[in-house]
Design an enzyme around this catalytic site. Structure first.
Site, PDB file in Angstrom:
ATOM      1  N   SER A   1       0.803  -1.307   0.168  1.00 42.41           N
ATOM      2  CA  SER A   1       0.163   0.114  -0.127  1.00 42.41           C
ATOM      3  C   SER A   1       0.992   1.061  -0.039  1.00 42.41           C
ATOM      4  O   SER A   1       0.580   2.142   0.997  1.00 42.41           O
ATOM      5  CB  SER A   1      -0.952  -0.060   1.208  1.00 42.41           C
ATOM      6  OG  SER A   1      -1.597  -1.156   1.124  1.00 42.41           O
TER       7      SER A   1
ATOM      8  N   ARG B   1       7.148   6.067  -4.537  1.00 48.40           N
ATOM      9  CA  ARG B   1       7.753   6.842  -3.226  1.00 48.40           C
ATOM     10  C   ARG B   1       7.207   6.063  -2.254  1.00 48.40           C
ATOM     11  O   ARG B   1       6.377   5.525  -1.896  1.00 48.40           O
ATOM     12  CB  ARG B   1       7.420   8.240  -3.149  1.00 48.40           C
ATOM     13  CG  ARG B   1       5.701   8.502  -3.152  1.00 48.40           C
ATOM     14  CD  ARG B   1       5.480   9.894  -3.220  1.00 48.40           C
ATOM     15  NE  ARG B   1       4.114   9.898  -2.995  1.00 48.40           N
ATOM     16  CZ  ARG B   1       3.147  10.002  -4.021  1.00 48.40           C
ATOM     17  NH1 ARG B   1       3.864  10.201  -5.103  1.00 48.40           N
ATOM     18  NH2 ARG B   1       2.102  10.111  -4.031  1.00 48.40           N
TER      19      ARG B   1
ATOM     20  N   ASP C   1      -3.903  -1.791  -1.399  1.00 48.61           N
ATOM     21  CA  ASP C   1      -4.866  -2.320  -0.345  1.00 48.61           C
ATOM     22  C   ASP C   1      -6.542  -1.773  -0.814  1.00 48.61           C
ATOM     23  O   ASP C   1      -7.503  -2.181  -0.480  1.00 48.61           O
ATOM     24  CB  ASP C   1      -4.539  -1.820   0.930  1.00 48.61           C
ATOM     25  CG  ASP C   1      -4.231  -0.425   1.248  1.00 48.61           C
ATOM     26  OD1 ASP C   1      -4.340   0.351   0.226  1.00 48.61           O
ATOM     27  OD2 ASP C   1      -4.077  -0.045   2.223  1.00 48.61           O
TER      28      ASP C   1
HETATM   29 MG    MG Z   1      -4.460  -1.562   6.283  1.00 45.62          MG
END
Ligand code: MG
Ligand code: ADP
Length: 519
Positions: A156, A171, A209
Site C-alpha cells: 500500500s 515513493r 489495499d
Molecule cells: Mg491496512
C-alpha cells in the site's frame, strides 16, 4: 476557566465548515480530472488494469500478505466458490527500524521470514510435502510444475504497476524511508527473499489495499450491484474506484479487457491538494509536515490518517502546555484538582516525543462521555504518563482530539463525496444503494467517524439528504486479504494461458458474509 476559553480558541482553528467541504469537493473533482488526463499531477489516478469486480464463484486456496504501514499481515484464503471464504490470519507489527532500514533487502527478508513462520504454523502439511519433493530431486529449484501457493502482495504505497505481478515503487509514504527500493520492482524484491528461504510461494499479483478492499466488498456486499469505491482510513488513507474507460484520457499501455467499459483507478488521494489550494493548514499541521520524512507531500493524508492525527494533537497539546495562561496538565496546588492531587507528567511521556501520542487514545477520548471522564483520565495516566490529570485537563484533551478527529472525518467526506459525484450514479434513476467498502483502524474504531462522514456528505451540493441516504458505507474488514486472493486468482489464470476474459469478473451477484477464523 482560562483553560476552557483558551482551548475553545484553539479548537476553533480545526473547524471545517460546510462551505469548506463544498470547496474541497469541487477542487477534488478538478484534481481527479487532471490526474485522468496526464501523469505527474497531485492525484496520481493510477490505472490498475482491473476492469471489473468479482461475483462470488471464484475458487481456490491463496496466500495474501499486506504491507500496510503499521503491521505486516499474512493470511491464507480458501475461496469456496459460493461467495464464502475461510480466512486464516497472522499479524506482526513492523519494527520502526525496519521502516528506515539501510537496505530494502533487510525489510523484504523480514517479510519473507514472516511468510515462512505462517506456513509452518498453518500449512505444515503443504510445507512438508514441498520439502520432501525438493529433497527427492537433484535440481535445486525442484520440479518444474511443483504446486506452489500463489500469493497476492498487497503493497500500500504508490507504485507504477507495469504488470499483474510487477510494479516499481514511486515513493515511500507513512514514515517508511528506504531509498534503494524506490524505482525497483517490489514483487521481485519479495520473490528473491522468498526463494532464499526455499518457500513454495510465487508472488502472483501486486495489489493496492484500496483495490483489494473494493474487490472484497464487491464479493461480500449484499445486493446485486458491486461496490464503487474501496477506501482505507488506517495508518494512511487512499481510495480506489470504478471509472469509465472513456474518462481515462491518459494513455493506457498494456493489455486489458475493455468489454466492461470500466477500470479500477487507484487515486492515491493521500496526495490530494499537495499545493494547499483548499486544505486547512493550522500552525500544527505545518509543524507535523515540516518534521516528516516527506515535507510537502501526502498533504491530505497528513490531515486525515491514523499515523498523523495523534501527532497533530500532540503538537497542539505541547503548545497549550507551554502557555502559562492555560495551566494545562498543571495545578497550582492540589485543591485545584478534583482528584485532590497535583498533576505531573513523566519525563519519558510520549507527549514529548515525535509520534509519541498514538491516535487510538483519541478514540478513547471520543468514547468517554461520562461526567468525570474517568476512562480517558486513566488512559492519560496509562498511555501518556500524565498522572492525576484534572477534569479540566481531560476536557481540554477531549476537545482538541475531538476537533482533529472531526476535521479528519469531514475531509474524508470530501474524497468520498467527490468520487460518488464522479461516478454519476446519483443522477441515475432507481434507489439502488451506492456501495462503498472501507477498511482501517481509524474508520473502524474511532467512535462516530462514519456518522461524521455522513453528516458532511449531506451538505454536499449534488448529494444532499436524499443522496446521502443512498450511499452505503460498509466495513470490508481485512478486505485487502480477500481482495489480494481474488487478484492472485486472476493472475493464476493468466499464467496458465487461459483467456483473461474468463477470469475478469462479470457483474457481481449476491454474496454471503465471510466465514473467518483466527481473528
Ligand atoms: Mg491496512
Ligand atoms: P495499517 O494501516 O497498517 O493497515 P491499521 O488500519 O490498523 O493498519 O491502522 C493503524 C493506524 O491506526 C495507526 O496509525 C494507529 O495509530 C491508528 N489507530 C489504531 N487504533 C486506533 C483507534 N482505536 N482509533 C484511532 N486510530 C487508531
Amino acid at each position: 476557566m482560562a483553560l476552557a476559553a483558551e482551548t475553545k480558541a484553539i479548537v476553533g482553528q480545526y473547524d471545517y465548515t460546510d462551505e469548506d467541504v463544498n470547496k474541497g469537493v469541487k477542487e477534488f473533482l478538478r484534481q481527479m480530472g487532471e490526474g485522468l488526463e496526464k501523469d505527474g499531477t497531485s492525484l496520481s489516478q493510477i490505472p490498475t488494469y482491473v476492469t471489473a469486480v468479482p461475483n462470488g464463484t471464484e475458487k481456490g486456496l491463496y496466500l495474501a500478505v499486506d504491507l500496510g504501514g503499521t503491521n505486516f499481515r499474512v493470511c491464507s484464503i480458501q475461496l469456496n466458490g459460493d461467495s464464502t471464504f475461510h480466512l486464516t490470519f497472522s499479524k506482526v507489527p513492523i519494527p520502526k527500524e525496519m521502516m528506515v532500514a539501510k537496505t530494502s533487502q533487510e525489510l523484504f527478508a523480514f517479510l519473507a521470514k514472516q511468510i515462512d513462520v505462517f506456513l509452518q504454523t498453518h500449512h505444515m502439511a503443504d510445507y512438508d510435502r514441498h520439502v520432501r519433493r525438493r529433497n527427492t530431486v537433484s535440481s535445486p529449484t525442484g520440479f518444474k510444475d511443483e504446486p506452489v501457493f500463489r500469493l497476492g502482495f498487497t503493497f500500500s504505497f504508490p507504485v507504477k504497476q507495469v504488470g499483474i505481478n510487477k510494479g516499481t515503487l514511486i515513493r515511500w509514504t507513512k514514515g517508511f524511508d528506504i531509498p534503494d527500493a524506490v524505482g525497483k520492482d517490489v514483487c521481485a524484491l519479495l520473490q528473491v527473499e522468498i526463494d532464499k528461504l526455499h518457500l513454495p510461494v510465487k508472488v502472483a499479483a501486486l495489489v493496492n489495499d484500496t483495490v483489494g478492499t473494493l474487490m472484497a466488498r464487491s464479493y461480500t456486499s449484499p445486493g446485486k450491484t458491486g461496490a464503487v469505491l474501496g477506501a482505507i482510513f488506517g495508518t494512511g488513507t487512499n481510495g480506489a474506484y470504478l471509472e469509465k474507460l472513456a474518462n481515462i484520457k491518459k494513455p493506457l499501455e498494456g493489455e486489458y479487457d475493455n468489454s466492461t467499459g470500466d477500470m479500477v483507478i487507484n487515486t492515491e488521494w493521500g496526495s490530494f491538494d499537495n499545493q494547499l489550494n483548499v486544505l486547512p493548514n493550522t500552525p500544527w499541521d505545518i509543524q507535523v509536515d515540516k518534521d516528516s520524512v516527506n515535507p510537502g507531500i501526502q498533504m491530505f493524508e497528513k490531515r486525515v490518517s491514523g499515523m498523523f492525527l495523534g501527532e497533530i494533537v500532540r503538537r497542539t497539546l505541547l503548545d497549550m502546555m507551554g502557555n502559562e495562561k492555560m495551566a494545562f496538565f498543571k495545578d497550582e496546588n492540589s485543591s485545584f484538582n478534583d482528584w485532590k492531587s497535583t498533576t505531573s507528567i513523566a519525563e519519558h511521556s510520549g507527549i514529548f516525543k515525535q509520534w509519541g501520542l498514538d491516535s487510538s487514545i483519541m478514540s478513547v477520548a471520543a468514547a468517554d462521555t461520562t461526567p468525570e471522564l474517568s476512562t480517558l483520565r486513566q488512559e492519560l495516566e496509562g498511555q501518556l504518563h500524565v498522572y492525576s490529570p484534572s477534569l479540566e485537563d481531560a476536557q481540554a484533551f477531549k476537545a482538541v482530539a475531538g476537533a482533529v478527529g472531526r476535521r479528519a472525518a469531514r475531509l474524508s467526506a470530501v474524497a468520498i463525496g467527490a468520487i460518488v459525484l464522479q461516478t454519476g450514479q446519483l443522477s441515475q434513476a432507481g434507489d439502488e444503494p451506492i456501495d462503498i467498502g472501507v477498511d482501517g483502524s481509524l474508520v473502524e474504531h474511532y467512535p462516530y467517524f462514519r456518522d461524521m462522514i455522513y453528516e458532511a456528505l449531506r451538505v454536499i451540493d449534488g448529494i444532499g439528504e436524499e443522496g446521502a441516504k443512498r450511499i452505503r458505507i460498509g466495513i470490508a474488514k481485512d478486505g485487502s486479504g480477500v481482495g489480494a486472493a481474488l487478484i492472485a486468482l486472476v493472475a493464476a489464470g493468466m499464467e496458465k494461458g487461459q483467456p483473461v476474459g474468463e477470469y475478469v469478473f462479470p457483474k457481481p451477484c449476491l454474496a454471503k458474509p465471510p466465514d473467518r477464523t483466527n481473528m
